[in-house]
Design a protein around this motif. Sequence first.
Motif, PDB file in Angstrom:
ATOM      1  N   LYS A   6      -0.849 -39.277  -3.380  1.00  0.00           N
ATOM      2  CA  LYS A   6       0.496 -39.409  -3.954  1.00  0.00           C
ATOM      3  C   LYS A   6       1.516 -39.657  -2.850  1.00  0.00           C
ATOM      4  N   LEU A   7       1.417 -38.906  -1.764  1.00  0.00           N
ATOM      5  CA  LEU A   7       2.351 -39.071  -0.665  1.00  0.00           C
ATOM      6  C   LEU A   7       2.273 -40.483  -0.107  1.00  0.00           C
ATOM      7  N   LYS A   8       1.059 -40.963   0.103  1.00  0.00           N
ATOM      8  CA  LYS A   8       0.889 -42.293   0.669  1.00  0.00           C
ATOM      9  C   LYS A   8       1.510 -43.347  -0.247  1.00  0.00           C
ATOM     10  N   ILE A   9       1.292 -43.212  -1.540  1.00  0.00           N
ATOM     11  CA  ILE A   9       1.869 -44.162  -2.493  1.00  0.00           C
ATOM     12  C   ILE A   9       3.388 -44.074  -2.472  1.00  0.00           C
ATOM     13  N   PHE A  10       3.934 -42.856  -2.533  1.00  0.00           N
ATOM     14  CA  PHE A  10       5.378 -42.684  -2.523  1.00  0.00           C
ATOM     15  C   PHE A  10       5.980 -43.233  -1.240  1.00  0.00           C
ATOM     16  N   PHE A  11       5.408 -42.855  -0.113  1.00  0.00           N
ATOM     17  CA  PHE A  11       5.939 -43.303   1.165  1.00  0.00           C
ATOM     18  C   PHE A  11       5.844 -44.820   1.271  1.00  0.00           C
ATOM     19  N   THR A  12       4.745 -45.373   0.782  1.00  0.00           N
ATOM     20  CA  THR A  12       4.530 -46.815   0.809  1.00  0.00           C
ATOM     21  C   THR A  12       5.618 -47.537   0.029  1.00  0.00           C
ATOM     22  N   ILE A  13       5.886 -47.070  -1.164  1.00  0.00           N
ATOM     23  CA  ILE A  13       6.901 -47.709  -1.998  1.00  0.00           C
ATOM     24  C   ILE A  13       8.275 -47.575  -1.361  1.00  0.00           C
ATOM     25  N   VAL A  14       8.595 -46.390  -0.911  1.00  0.00           N
ATOM     26  CA  VAL A  14       9.901 -46.161  -0.303  1.00  0.00           C
ATOM     27  C   VAL A  14      10.060 -47.024   0.942  1.00  0.00           C
ATOM     28  N   THR A  57      13.442 -39.784  -4.196  1.00  0.00           N
ATOM     29  CA  THR A  57      14.561 -39.680  -3.274  1.00  0.00           C
ATOM     30  C   THR A  57      13.978 -39.593  -1.868  1.00  0.00           C
ATOM     31  N   SER A  58      14.447 -40.464  -1.013  1.00  0.00           N
ATOM     32  CA  SER A  58      13.958 -40.510   0.361  1.00  0.00           C
ATOM     33  C   SER A  58      15.115 -40.269   1.320  1.00  0.00           C
ATOM     34  N   THR A  59      14.866 -39.420   2.303  1.00  0.00           N
ATOM     35  CA  THR A  59      15.834 -39.162   3.358  1.00  0.00           C
ATOM     36  C   THR A  59      15.138 -39.433   4.689  1.00  0.00           C
ATOM     37  N   GLU A  74      11.074 -37.787   7.746  1.00  0.00           N
ATOM     38  CA  GLU A  74      11.386 -38.354   6.443  1.00  0.00           C
ATOM     39  C   GLU A  74      10.930 -37.400   5.362  1.00  0.00           C
ATOM     40  N   SER A  75      11.782 -37.218   4.370  1.00  0.00           N
ATOM     41  CA  SER A  75      11.432 -36.415   3.200  1.00  0.00           C
ATOM     42  C   SER A  75      11.401 -37.341   1.999  1.00  0.00           C
ATOM     43  N   TYR A  83       7.594 -33.993  -0.087  1.00  0.00           N
ATOM     44  CA  TYR A  83       6.769 -34.181   1.094  1.00  0.00           C
ATOM     45  C   TYR A  83       7.688 -34.413   2.278  1.00  0.00           C
ATOM     46  N   THR A  84       7.320 -33.872   3.416  1.00  0.00           N
ATOM     47  CA  THR A  84       8.078 -34.095   4.633  1.00  0.00           C
ATOM     48  C   THR A  84       7.130 -34.632   5.695  1.00  0.00           C
ATOM     49  N   VAL A  85       7.516 -35.735   6.293  1.00  0.00           N
ATOM     50  CA  VAL A  85       6.749 -36.357   7.360  1.00  0.00           C
ATOM     51  C   VAL A  85       7.512 -36.121   8.654  1.00  0.00           C
ATOM     52  N   ASN A  86       6.838 -35.567   9.636  1.00  0.00           N
ATOM     53  CA  ASN A  86       7.412 -35.348  10.970  1.00  0.00           C
ATOM     54  C   ASN A  86       6.574 -36.140  11.968  1.00  0.00           C
ATOM     55  N   CYS A  87       7.212 -37.030  12.702  1.00  0.00           N
ATOM     56  CA  CYS A  87       6.493 -37.855  13.664  1.00  0.00           C
ATOM     57  C   CYS A  87       7.119 -37.761  15.047  1.00  0.00           C
ATOM     58  N   LEU A  88       6.265 -37.809  16.048  1.00  0.00           N
ATOM     59  CA  LEU A  88       6.681 -37.926  17.446  1.00  0.00           C
ATOM     60  C   LEU A  88       6.121 -39.261  17.937  1.00  0.00           C
ATOM     61  N   LEU A  89       6.993 -40.252  18.028  1.00  0.00           N
ATOM     62  CA  LEU A  89       6.583 -41.624  18.327  1.00  0.00           C
ATOM     63  C   LEU A  89       6.831 -41.963  19.799  1.00  0.00           C
ATOM     64  N   SER A  90       5.813 -42.540  20.420  1.00  0.00           N
ATOM     65  CA  SER A  90       5.961 -42.984  21.812  1.00  0.00           C
ATOM     66  C   SER A  90       6.773 -44.284  21.838  1.00  0.00           C
ATOM     67  N   LYS A  91       7.184 -44.695  23.010  1.00  0.00           N
ATOM     68  CA  LYS A  91       7.921 -45.953  23.144  1.00  0.00           C
ATOM     69  C   LYS A  91       7.059 -47.125  22.692  1.00  0.00           C
TER      70      LYS A  91
END
Length: 145
Positions: A6-14, A57-59, A74-75, A83-91
């Motif tokens: 569900k999260l993957k689908i929601f995040f994908t659409i958003v 609703t996406s933030t 992102e929530s 769902y809340t996604v927390n990422c630490l992205l490299s350059k």
Amino acid sequence: MGDFVKLKIFFTIVCLFCLARVSSVLADEITSFTDNLRNCSQYYGSQTIELNDVKLTSTKQIMGFKGDKCVYKESVATADSKYTVNCLLSKSNLADLVKIMDDFEKDPKAQNIDLNDFTQVESSSVVTEWSKYLQDPNICSIEVN
């Protein structure tokens, strides 16, 4: 349907909704998000969409660098889950994501993606690239609230 699916689908659409150019206002928002992501500059954006009786609703928040990693959060919420996604992205991660989003924005075929067709959404270059990071526990964590 499992929570992760569900999260993957929601995040994908958003994600695609945010990147699909549907108006000049949204195009400015896309440019702003991409530019801020490019430099890991602080950013906050929120939107609500409705697809097939599902209200999402996406933030999105780019919180700047913490050490040598860009903090991205992102929530995604529906009436019955969040769902809340927390990422630490490299350059390097940032450069890959920004390139894909810039290319997607310029691709005329991207303007015709049917957001109700999960096959089209999931096979898009932007979703494929973001999914790569979402599925890497060394980069992103996903919490079900």
